[in-house]
Design an enzyme around this catalytic site. Structure first.
Site, PDB file in Angstrom:
ATOM      1  N   SER A 121       0.825  -1.205   0.000  1.00 36.93           N
ATOM      2  CA  SER A 121       0.000   0.000   0.000  1.00 36.93           C
ATOM      3  C   SER A 121       0.854   1.248   0.000  1.00 36.93           C
ATOM      4  O   SER A 121       0.397   2.311  -0.401  1.00 36.93           O
ATOM      5  CB  SER A 121      -0.857   0.045   1.258  1.00 36.93           C
ATOM      6  OG  SER A 121      -1.697  -1.059   1.311  1.00 36.93           O
ATOM      7  N   HIS A 142      -0.535  -2.458  -7.520  1.00 39.86           N
ATOM      8  CA  HIS A 142      -1.341  -2.119  -6.340  1.00 39.86           C
ATOM      9  C   HIS A 142      -2.825  -2.096  -6.677  1.00 39.86           C
ATOM     10  O   HIS A 142      -3.283  -1.267  -7.466  1.00 39.86           O
ATOM     11  CB  HIS A 142      -0.880  -0.753  -5.797  1.00 39.86           C
ATOM     12  CG  HIS A 142      -1.562  -0.368  -4.540  1.00 39.86           C
ATOM     13  ND1 HIS A 142      -1.956   0.922  -4.256  1.00 39.86           N
ATOM     14  CD2 HIS A 142      -1.949  -1.112  -3.468  1.00 39.86           C
ATOM     15  CE1 HIS A 142      -2.548   0.947  -3.077  1.00 39.86           C
ATOM     16  NE2 HIS A 142      -2.546  -0.268  -2.581  1.00 39.86           N
ATOM     17  N   GLU A 154      -2.550   0.596  -9.642  1.00 38.23           N
ATOM     18  CA  GLU A 154      -1.374   1.460  -9.729  1.00 38.23           C
ATOM     19  C   GLU A 154      -0.175   0.574 -10.066  1.00 38.23           C
ATOM     20  O   GLU A 154       0.099  -0.394  -9.349  1.00 38.23           O
ATOM     21  CB  GLU A 154      -1.134   2.183  -8.404  1.00 38.23           C
ATOM     22  CG  GLU A 154      -2.121   3.316  -8.153  1.00 38.23           C
ATOM     23  CD  GLU A 154      -1.964   3.951  -6.775  1.00 38.23           C
ATOM     24  OE1 GLU A 154      -2.165   5.160  -6.654  1.00 38.23           O
ATOM     25  OE2 GLU A 154      -1.649   3.223  -5.812  1.00 38.23           O
ATOM     26  N   ASN A 192      -3.281   6.286  -2.052  1.00 41.26           N
ATOM     27  CA  ASN A 192      -3.175   6.227  -0.593  1.00 41.26           C
ATOM     28  C   ASN A 192      -2.607   7.510  -0.005  1.00 41.26           C
ATOM     29  O   ASN A 192      -2.935   7.881   1.121  1.00 41.26           O
ATOM     30  CB  ASN A 192      -2.340   5.028  -0.158  1.00 41.26           C
ATOM     31  CG  ASN A 192      -3.153   3.741  -0.224  1.00 41.26           C
ATOM     32  OD1 ASN A 192      -4.374   3.784  -0.360  1.00 41.26           O
ATOM     33  ND2 ASN A 192      -2.490   2.609  -0.138  1.00 41.26           N
TER      34      ASN A 192
END
Ligand code: 3HC
Length: 503
Positions: A121, A142, A154, A192
């Site tokens: 993450s 991701h 991602e 994130n």
């Protein structure tokens, strides 16, 4: 040479890993799912059976398709079974030590051509790659929770990633039905970094007592149109993961606002991790009662005072008159017309308490801010009486909106959370990390937002956001609330919107 990805290993079959395994198997790839022991493996298999079972129950998949999908997944506790995989995606807990150990193992076990990907993450993909003898073949891939639903992947390249590999992984993501956004290796990547800053900020506001958990959730979901309020989303992500991501963001930025909010630590320590443990900020017991606002009656009042002259004041005036209330209107300069009203509603930019102290009965004044079509924030000052605040909440319900209670602070709840998030997106663009179009796509597809931050900036108006940020900065003195120089310059230059100017 272009690789083919037909057999994919997924290490770690928790919520994310099981979702990722499902995504690969749905696209027809063979999957080897690896867990540490039999108990964890059986939980992982349970996640997959449960998720595909729901799809069957909803008529999205036939029982035969489910059986075929599950038949493409081999379950094992032995990492050695990954020897023939073309790609391995790691989805184990966010602890660097564990990841390094795993990648050293994968490097030894997997065939030389295999690509090793991490679903981290926020941890450094570069640092993970450095533990292998093939750092050029290590990449971030991701996914977003729930992996079968969220469309973003991602793709995170490092400075040593082999040329062409990010495009190959992006191609694979497309084959899975996802939209890839390729970015460099920076804590939190795009989503994130923006999302967890906002979620952590929501925790901080909760801790100051500005508004309740349910009011903040309702404000962001119903007011801004996000699919979930911040606390519901934190519970979905997992409070342990959220804590870790904030910790990594803080280690890189050293900004206090990224330091995980104390309430996150407290909940994590108590083992209340969110949905996966049945309780976090919310209880996920199916029978738990909904905590929507209490029903209100028709307030017994003869005159409502309104302070403010903008379109919101006109909307409220019209709605109140349509509901049969008598209303008097005043501009913030002269409050005489509303001095005798039973309650006074302030819809102006002047701080609520400054208006209150100019009335003969300051306890009757309440701040109001309309958010979208469905919500109104109701701000009580330190002198507002309980009766006045309750009356205004009842009036808000009568005009068809959900009231959100909050304290009298700049930005109330929605703008205090939304504007710094928009500012962070502008700073990310300014830093050259990602384009406005990629940031917009990432937030829409990764988090299900109705619009990306640049689309929101243009819809709200960049001057309004800039001014709102100035007010937030003046109130909280938080450096990151100061408008990003790019935003300030675009407003000064008089441009109507941001997207037309940043490409
Ligand atoms: N697994 C598989 N499918 C699921 C699912 C799951 N866990 N949860 C929901 N779905 C499916 C449902 O089956 C349904 O499919 P259908 O339309 O084909 O029948 C569809 O998703 C919609 O679900 P529901 O009707 O039950 O519920 P909602 O409409 O409320 O949607 C949601 C649920 C998709 C989770 C939506 O609320 C949402 O988009 N929330 C935001 C999620 C988000 O922001 N995720 C990103 C978190 S950040 C992250 O993951 C990064 C990490 O590194 C921290």
């Amino acid at each position: 040479m272009t690789r083919t990805f037909e057999t994919v290993g997924v290490v770690g079959l928790g919520t994310m890993g099981a979702g990722i395994a499902e995504v690969f198997a749905r696209a027809g790839l063979r999957v080897i799912g690896v867990e540490a022991d039999e108990a964890a493996l059986s939980r992982g298999r349970g996640h997959l059976e449960g998720s595909t079972g729901r799809a069957v129950a909803r008529g999205r998949m036939t029982a035969e398709e489910q059986a075929a999908l599950l038949g493409r997944i081999a379950f094992t506790t032995s990492r050695d079974d990954l020897a023939g995989a073309d790609l391995v995606v790691e989805a184990i807990p966010e602890v660097m030590e564990f990841k390094r150990g795993l990648f050293a193992d994968l490097d030894r076990i997997c065939k030389p051509s295999a690509v090793l990907a991490t679903n981290t993450s926020s941890l450094s993909v570069t640092a993970i790659a450095a533990t292998t003898s093939r750092p050029a073949q290590v990449i971030g891939m991701h996914f977003f929770n729930p992996a079968p639903v969220m469309r973003l992947v991602e793709v995170v390249r490092t400075v040593v990633t082999e040329d062409g590999l990010p495009d190959e992984i992006a191609g694979l993501a497309r084959r899975l039905g996802k939209t890839p956004v390729t970015v460099g290796d920076r804590a939190g990547f795009v989503v994130n970094r923006l999302l967890l800053s906002y979620l952590n900020h929501a925790c901080a506001l909760l801790e100051t007592g500005l508004a309740s958990r349910d009011d903040i959730d309702a404000a962001m979901r119903l007011g801004v149109g996000l699919p979930m309020g911040p606390f519901t989303l934190l519970d979905l992500i997992g409070l342990d993961t959220s804590y870790e991501v904030c910790e990594v963001l803080f280690r890189e930025s050293r900004e206090r606002r990224h330091a995980p909010a104390p309430i996150l630590r407290e909940l994590v320590t108590a083992g209340l991790l969110g949905r996966k443990t049945g309780r976090g900020f919310h209880s996920h017991d199916r029978d738990a009662p909904e905590t929507a606002g209490e029903p209100g009656g028709r307030p017994e009042i003869s005159l409502v005072g309104l302070v403010g002259g903008g379109p919101d004041a006109a909307t409220v005036l019209e709605a109140l008159e349509a509901a049969g209330f008598k209303a008097a209107v005043a501009e913030p300069g002269d409050l005489t017309p509303v001095a005798e009203a039973d309650v006074v509603v302030a819809l102006s930019d002047t701080p609520v308490v400054e208006l209150a102290v100019r009335l003969p009965r300051p306890e009757r004044l309440v701040g109001l801010h309309l958010v979208g079509e469905r919500v109104a924030e109701v701000a009580a000052t330190v002198v507002t009486s309980r009766e006045a605040a309750e009356t205004v909440r009842d009036l808000v319900r009568m005009i068809g909106r959900t009231p959100v209670r909050c304290g009298d602070r700049a930005g109330f709840v929605v703008n205090a959370l939304l504007y710094p998030y928009l500012n962070d997106a502008v700073r990310m663009l300014e830093a050259g990390y990602a384009s406005a179009a990629d940031i917009d796509a990432a937030m829409r597809l990764g988090c299900g937002y109705p619009a990306g931050p640049f689309e929101m900036l243009d819809a709200i108006g960049i001057e309004r956001v800039r001014d709102g940020l100035r007010a937030l900065y003046a109130e909280y003195r938080e450096p990151s609330f100061a408008p990003a120089p790019l935003l300030d310059q675009l407003v000064t230059a008089g441009v109507p919107g941001i997207r037309a100017h940043v490409g």
